[in-house]
Design an enzyme around this catalytic site. Structure first.
Site, PDB file in Angstrom:
ATOM      1  N   TRP A   1      93.449  38.128  54.422  1.00 20.65           N
ATOM      2  CA  TRP A   1      94.657  38.776  54.951  1.00 20.65           C
ATOM      3  C   TRP A   1      95.876  38.434  54.115  1.00 20.65           C
ATOM      4  O   TRP A   1      96.745  39.278  53.874  1.00 20.65           O
ATOM      5  CB  TRP A   1      94.869  38.417  56.417  1.00 20.65           C
ATOM      6  CG  TRP A   1      93.771  38.929  57.301  1.00 20.65           C
ATOM      7  CD1 TRP A   1      92.904  38.179  58.053  1.00 20.65           C
ATOM      8  CD2 TRP A   1      93.402  40.296  57.513  1.00 20.65           C
ATOM      9  NE1 TRP A   1      92.025  39.014  58.704  1.00 20.65           N
ATOM     10  CE2 TRP A   1      92.306  40.298  58.396  1.00 20.65           C
ATOM     11  CE3 TRP A   1      93.879  41.520  57.037  1.00 20.65           C
ATOM     12  CZ2 TRP A   1      91.681  41.480  58.820  1.00 20.65           C
ATOM     13  CZ3 TRP A   1      93.264  42.694  57.461  1.00 20.65           C
ATOM     14  CH2 TRP A   1      92.182  42.662  58.334  1.00 20.65           C
TER      15      TRP A   1
ATOM     16  N   ASP B   1     102.342  35.432  58.949  1.00 21.93           N
ATOM     17  CA  ASP B   1     101.421  36.227  59.757  1.00 21.93           C
ATOM     18  C   ASP B   1     100.704  35.255  60.691  1.00 21.93           C
ATOM     19  O   ASP B   1      99.962  34.383  60.238  1.00 21.93           O
ATOM     20  CB  ASP B   1     100.426  36.924  58.817  1.00 21.93           C
ATOM     21  CG  ASP B   1      99.321  37.684  59.546  1.00 21.93           C
ATOM     22  OD1 ASP B   1      99.258  37.632  60.788  1.00 21.93           O
ATOM     23  OD2 ASP B   1      98.508  38.328  58.849  1.00 21.93           O
TER      24      ASP B   1
ATOM     25  N   LYS C   1      94.271  39.862  68.668  1.00 24.50           N
ATOM     26  CA  LYS C   1      93.495  38.635  68.549  1.00 24.50           C
ATOM     27  C   LYS C   1      93.703  37.760  69.794  1.00 24.50           C
ATOM     28  O   LYS C   1      92.755  37.266  70.351  1.00 24.50           O
ATOM     29  CB  LYS C   1      93.897  37.857  67.291  1.00 24.50           C
ATOM     30  CG  LYS C   1      93.902  38.678  66.009  1.00 24.50           C
ATOM     31  CD  LYS C   1      92.503  39.082  65.560  1.00 24.50           C
ATOM     32  CE  LYS C   1      92.485  40.262  64.607  1.00 24.50           C
ATOM     33  NZ  LYS C   1      93.041  40.038  63.304  1.00 24.50           N
TER      34      LYS C   1
HETATM   35  C1  LIG Z   1      93.250  40.916  62.132  1.00 24.50           C
HETATM   36  C2  LIG Z   1      94.282  40.410  61.212  1.00 24.50           C
HETATM   37  C3  LIG Z   1      95.103  41.269  60.464  1.00 24.50           C
HETATM   38  C4  LIG Z   1      94.957  42.769  60.499  1.00 24.50           C
HETATM   39  O1  LIG Z   1      95.409  43.273  61.686  1.00 24.50           O
HETATM   40  P1  LIG Z   1      95.498  44.863  61.930  1.00 24.50           P
HETATM   41  O2  LIG Z   1      96.222  44.932  63.225  1.00 24.50           O
HETATM   42  O3  LIG Z   1      94.103  45.356  61.982  1.00 24.50           O
HETATM   43  O4  LIG Z   1      96.261  45.438  60.802  1.00 24.50           O
HETATM   44  C5  LIG Z   1      96.073  40.712  59.668  1.00 24.50           C
HETATM   45  N1  LIG Z   1      96.238  39.379  59.591  1.00 24.50           N
HETATM   46  C6  LIG Z   1      95.460  38.522  60.292  1.00 24.50           C
HETATM   47  C7  LIG Z   1      95.691  37.055  60.180  1.00 24.50           C
HETATM   48  C8  LIG Z   1      94.469  39.009  61.116  1.00 24.50           C
HETATM   49  O5  LIG Z   1      93.696  38.159  61.815  1.00 24.50           O
END
Ligand SMILES: *Cc1c(COP(=O)(O)O)cnc(C)c1O
Length: 359
Positions: A101, A171, A195
């Site tokens: 990511w 993030d 998540k």
């Molecule tokens: C799942 C995830 C993403 C992607 O998320 P989307 O909503 O599918 O774009 C980005 N960063 C992390 C850390 C993730 O776990």
């Protein structure tokens, strides 16, 4: 009705209480005669839903007044572009690459300016967090970017990088609301909610006000300017209204459970059960450097692909689902987010013990 123990990395398990409440309110939300899904986002009743959600999140995370909370769309991935579009005044940013990511965000950053990789753990399949105490960060970098909990690899920063005065952007998709955080340490803290918080599609961005400006990169779409959404209090256009409503219910659930300090305690207890088992097992091994272990995502392997596959299959039959690891790591991964009960982890470990004895 029969519920499984869902160890999916995302979309992931939600509190049963929240699902039940949403079901009860499906046909008639609090006497409105309609579902939240059918409601105008400009209505009084919806306004109170989104305002309450924001107030509860502010309380839970102790968000300072000079930060805006934005409920946006496009998932976490949309932020990979939105961040440079809005923040890259000098067309330069530093990225710490600790997994897929972070790497995707780094690659997207390159579309808009000079994205500099200042540290990486790719040399050892992202199984650790690099030392970020004294990085070579370009003086004129607009921000330092991290992915705080690496969902795929199961690592987490235990201390934030020394950004040497630069704005930190993080993030936190897979560790959102899993423990208390000091929001003031970040310029932007954001995450996709699927998540640990709610339904896919919603991304929550907590951003310091001075970073919200008209001064974005040329041709930045109106929808991708933080200012557009900050000025309109996340109601510039139709927001993902039902998703935000569920997020609000999860905030209420966390408050009722005792807030983020209690969440952290619970998460530490759950993770310990699994890690302690892995550390003494002769069959199963954790894949991550111990000091960098995530409380949320726990990858492990047997070292034998066929045995891994057998385990995943038998676990599924026993009601423990979505344990297959990411294709880049192989093996298994148990995601044990806030809503996974301790009992789910205890039963998984009991199942793993039995599997080890029998194989
Ligand atoms: C799942 C995830 C993403 C992607 O998320 P989307 O909503 O599918 O774009 C980005 N960063 C992390 C850390 C993730 O776990």
């Amino acid at each position: 009705m029969s519920r499984v123990y869902n160890f999916s990395a995302g979309p992931a398990v939600l509190p049963e209480e929240v699902l039940r409440e949403a079901a009860e309110e499906m046909m008639d939300y609090k006497g409105s005669g309609m579902s939240v899904m059918e409601m105008s986002h400009r209505s009084k009743v919806y306004d109170s839903i989104i305002k309450q959600a924001e107030a509860d999140l502010r309380e839970l995370m102790n968000i300072p007044d000079n930060y805006k909370v934005l409920f946006l769309q496009g998932g976490a991935s949309q932020q990979f572009a939105m961040i440079p579009m809005n923040l890259m005044k000098n067309r330069k940013a530093a990225y710490i690459v600790t997994g897929q990511w972070a790497k995707k965000a780094f690659q997207e950053g390159k579309l808009y300016g000079e994205a500099v990789k200042v540290a990486s753990s790719e040399d050892e399949t992202f199984s650790y967090i690099p030392d970020c105490s004294d990085l070579d960060i370009p003086e004129d970098a607009d921000y330092v970017y991290i992915c705080e909990n690496n969902t795929i690899y199961g690592t987490k920063y235990k201390t934030l990088p020394n950004t040497k005065g630069h704005t930190l952007v993080a993030d936190v998709s897979s560790c959102f609301l899993s423990e208390p955080v000091d929001v003031s340490a970040y310029g932007i803290i954001y995450g996709g909610v699927q998540k640990n918080i709610g339904p896919a599609g919603v991304v929550i961005v907590i951003i310091r006000e001075d970073l919200i400006t008209e001064d974005t990169l040329p041709a930045t779409p109106t929808m991708l300017k933080y200012k557009t959404h900050a000025d309109a209090e996340s109601l510039y256009n139709t927001p993902p209204a039902y998703g935000i409503y569920i997020c609000g219910k999860v905030f209420q659930w966390i408050k009722k459970m005792g807030g983020l300090t209690v969440m952290k305690q619970r998460n530490e207890e759950k993770a310990k059960i699994l890690y302690d088992f892995l550390d003494q097992s002769k069959m199963f091994k954790g894949t991550v450097r111990k000091e960098d272990r995530s409380l949320m995502n726990v990858p492990f392997v047997t070292g034998d692909k066929e045995l891994d596959a057998k385990f995943v299959k038998e676990a599924e039959a026993a009601g423990f689902v979505n344990l297959k690891g990411h294709r880049t790591v192989g093996g298994m991964r148990a995601s044990i987010y806030n809503a996974m009960p301790k009992e789910g982890v205890e039963k998984l470990v009991a199942f793993m013990k039995k599997f080890e004895e029998e194989n």
